[in-house]
Design a protein around this motif. Structure first.
Motif, PDB file in Angstrom:
ATOM      1  N   MET A  54     -13.594  34.322   7.669  1.00 31.38           N
ATOM      2  CA  MET A  54     -12.675  33.806   7.634  1.00 31.38           C
ATOM      3  C   MET A  54     -11.734  33.088   6.537  1.00 31.38           C
ATOM      4  O   MET A  54     -12.093  32.144   6.260  1.00 31.38           O
ATOM      5  N   PRO A  55     -10.389  33.457   6.406  1.00 27.43           N
ATOM      6  CA  PRO A  55      -9.726  32.403   5.677  1.00 27.43           C
ATOM      7  C   PRO A  55      -9.495  31.188   5.830  1.00 27.43           C
ATOM      8  O   PRO A  55      -9.847  30.468   6.814  1.00 27.43           O
ATOM      9  N   THR A  56      -9.209  30.888   4.693  1.00 27.83           N
ATOM     10  CA  THR A  56      -9.778  29.209   4.542  1.00 27.83           C
ATOM     11  C   THR A  56      -8.178  28.246   3.812  1.00 27.83           C
ATOM     12  O   THR A  56      -8.217  27.579   3.959  1.00 27.83           O
ATOM     13  N   ALA A  57      -7.487  29.288   4.131  1.00 24.80           N
ATOM     14  CA  ALA A  57      -5.957  28.484   3.747  1.00 24.80           C
ATOM     15  C   ALA A  57      -5.741  28.093   5.082  1.00 24.80           C
ATOM     16  O   ALA A  57      -6.071  28.654   6.151  1.00 24.80           O
ATOM     17  N   PRO A  58      -4.220  27.051   4.305  1.00 22.68           N
ATOM     18  CA  PRO A  58      -4.180  26.743   5.963  1.00 22.68           C
ATOM     19  C   PRO A  58      -3.350  27.841   6.745  1.00 22.68           C
ATOM     20  O   PRO A  58      -3.041  28.764   6.630  1.00 22.68           O
ATOM     21  N   ASP A  59      -3.549  27.815   8.011  1.00 19.77           N
ATOM     22  CA  ASP A  59      -3.326  28.278   9.479  1.00 19.77           C
ATOM     23  C   ASP A  59      -1.331  28.471   9.112  1.00 19.77           C
ATOM     24  O   ASP A  59      -1.274  27.637   9.041  1.00 19.77           O
ATOM     25  N   THR A  60      -0.993  29.884   9.553  1.00 15.63           N
ATOM     26  CA  THR A  60       0.506  29.871  10.462  1.00 15.63           C
ATOM     27  C   THR A  60       0.452  28.537  11.202  1.00 15.63           C
ATOM     28  O   THR A  60      -0.429  29.337  12.088  1.00 15.63           O
ATOM     29  N   PRO A  61       1.587  27.830  11.431  1.00  9.39           N
ATOM     30  CA  PRO A  61       1.646  27.575  12.973  1.00  9.39           C
ATOM     31  C   PRO A  61       1.960  28.127  14.115  1.00  9.39           C
ATOM     32  O   PRO A  61       2.334  29.499  13.989  1.00  9.39           O
ATOM     33  N   GLY A  62       1.313  28.127  14.641  1.00  9.65           N
ATOM     34  CA  GLY A  62       0.704  29.310  16.452  1.00  9.65           C
ATOM     35  C   GLY A  62       0.219  30.744  16.286  1.00  9.65           C
ATOM     36  O   GLY A  62       0.117  30.810  16.956  1.00  9.65           O
ATOM     37  N   PHE A  63      -0.627  31.017  14.804  1.00  5.72           N
ATOM     38  CA  PHE A  63      -1.618  31.823  14.540  1.00  5.72           C
ATOM     39  C   PHE A  63      -2.716  31.585  14.006  1.00  5.72           C
ATOM     40  O   PHE A  63      -2.565  31.787  13.230  1.00  5.72           O
ATOM     41  N   PRO A  64      -3.562  30.992  15.123  1.00 12.36           N
ATOM     42  CA  PRO A  64      -4.556  30.252  14.073  1.00 12.36           C
ATOM     43  C   PRO A  64      -5.525  31.307  12.684  1.00 12.36           C
ATOM     44  O   PRO A  64      -5.586  32.461  13.748  1.00 12.36           O
ATOM     45  N   GLY A  65      -6.227  31.467  11.884  1.00 14.89           N
ATOM     46  CA  GLY A  65      -6.796  31.916  11.474  1.00 14.89           C
ATOM     47  C   GLY A  65      -5.666  32.676  10.501  1.00 14.89           C
ATOM     48  O   GLY A  65      -6.772  33.735   9.926  1.00 14.89           O
ATOM     49  N   VAL A  66      -4.925  32.692  10.418  1.00 20.28           N
ATOM     50  CA  VAL A  66      -3.915  33.877   9.795  1.00 20.28           C
ATOM     51  C   VAL A  66      -2.997  32.742   9.065  1.00 20.28           C
ATOM     52  O   VAL A  66      -2.306  31.821   9.054  1.00 20.28           O
TER      53      VAL A  66
END
Length: 424
Positions: A1-13
């Protein structure tokens, strides 16, 4: 899974909307995660830097999907919501739609044909003599600054900013003494997300869109006066040609805005960005400074590696899909040039700077009906500048870290301290 900070409201993105991300350069880890796992990814437009939250958009990061969106004006419109990520004020949208950049075929084609007549190869080739001489003069001035200053200097301040601005004044027919106006207008539009360019606030304390009629009034007034002067005193420049054409005054004003901003900032961003790329790849740089590499493919590879434009927005005209992801009519779809140029599906070893790379299908100038009208002009300027640097310098290294623009639109370099070795 990606390690970059998530998009608010979209976990993992991973979030690629926040303009502050780009102050550290292209976020390659985030884009790689999106290309591999979420090639068409939902992004939130969270409130940031005083700008209010928006409805969100789809981030398109793979090369093939980016090209499809850029070529398919029937499904992905530049007109419906214009071409910036943030929605314009509905009251400003009719005004913003006057610009060729924010139109769709067939209306877009009429304006593009009119302006293309001014960008004749003969006119641009005549311009090349002046641009080459300007590059030589700016490099000589940098050397003659004396002592260590002649070896270590900010190449943006000493060379590339003035090179781009003065070339633009020549092409448009603007007096060189007015280049400060062009710079101020460009900064207002391009750097509006950057803390160094504080936003203009309305009576309620909200930031005002720099592309709104009120913010462009001064520039448009100047364009009208310049066009009137050119009708009375025509010269061999773009505004003289446009002023004598069938363009309406409102269309000419919009073209002046587009040419001023796009014509200036493309080269302003790409020139130092290319030097930054060279400094980070010693083997390729040695071959370049030794004169072993042809300039044309080198310029295109530097443009791929450091695209001046990070992203552009379209609006879906109907229900469709991209990479198997359903897109609804009215959705914002944002293509990320900075990701497409590093897509392993389109480029072999994309993180390696290869100044002989061919083919090189980068999208730094876009694609489809809106491919950059001034691409030939921009490539010419960059080639001339790099050739003159090669004639003057035998090497270059960084003398300090770069300062980048805070923007999710333009990959700008505000400062680039360099240390150069001059040829005798």
């Amino acid at each position: 899974m990606p390690t970059a900070p998530d998009t608010p409201g979209f976990p993992g993105v991973p979030d690629v909307f926040d303009p502050r991300i780009y102050a550290g350069g292209i976020p390659h880890d985030r884009f790689r995660a999106l290309r591999d796992h979420y090639p068409v990814a939902r992004q939130s437009e969270h409130e940031v830097l005083g700008w209010p939250a928006g409805p969100g958009f789809w981030a398109v990061t793979r090369h093939a999907d980016v090209v499809r969106v850029l070529r398919d004006a029937a499904d992905f419109s530049s007109y419906l919501g214009a071409t910036q990520i943030r929605d314009p004020d509905p009251a400003d949208l009719p005004f913003i739609r006057r610009m060729m950049l924010n139109q769709d075929p067939p209306h877009h084609g009429r304006l593009r044909r009119l302006v293309s007549r001014a960008f004749t190869p003969a006119r641009i080739d005549r311009f090349a003599v002046t641009a080459r001489q300007r590059a030589r003069e700016l490099l000589l001035q940098a050397r003659e600054s004396g002592g260590d200053l002649g070896r270590e200097f900010d190449v943006v301040r000493a060379v590339t900013d003035d090179y781009a601005l003065l070339n633009l004044t020549d092409l448009l027919g603007v007096p060189a003494s007015d280049r400060g106006l062009l710079l101020a207008w460009t900064e207002r539009v391009i750097a509006y997300q950057d803390p160094d360019e504080p936003p203009v606030l309305d009576a309620e304390g909200r930031p005002v869109n720099p592309r709104s009629p009120a913010m462009l009034a001064e520039m448009f007034g100047y364009a009208r006066e310049l066009a009137a002067h050119k009708r009375a005193h025509p010269a061999d420049d773009i505004i003289s040609v446009l002023a004598a054409s069938e363009l309406r005054d409102a269309e000419l004003e919009m073209f002046f805005f587009l040419l001023t901003v796009a014509g200036n900032d493309t080269v302003r961003s790409a020139a130092p960005g290319g030097l930054l790329a060279l400094a980070g790849h010693p083997a390729e740089a040695r071959a370049w400074w030794a004169g072993e590499i042809a300039p044309d493919p080198a310029v295109d590879e530097l443009l791929r590696y450091h695209p001046p434009v990070l992203s552009f927005r379209r609006t879906a005209t109907r229900d469709t899909e991209l990479s198997g992801v359903p897109i609804s009519a009215g959705d914002k779809v944002v293509v990320f040039h900075a990701s497409a140029n590093y897509d392993e599906r389109a480029f072999r070893d994309p993180h390696r700077l290869d100044l002989t790379r061919t083919p090189n299908p980068h999208v730094s100038f876009g694609d489809g009906p809106h491919v950059c009208l001034g691409a030939h002009f921009a490539r010419l300027q960059l080639r001339l500048l790099h050739e003159e640097m090669l004639r003057s310098w035998s090497g270059l290294e960084l003398a300090g870290p770069p300062r980048r623009l805070v923007s999710n639109f333009i990959s700008g370099v505000k400062s680039l301290p360099v240390r150069v070795a001059w040829r005798e």
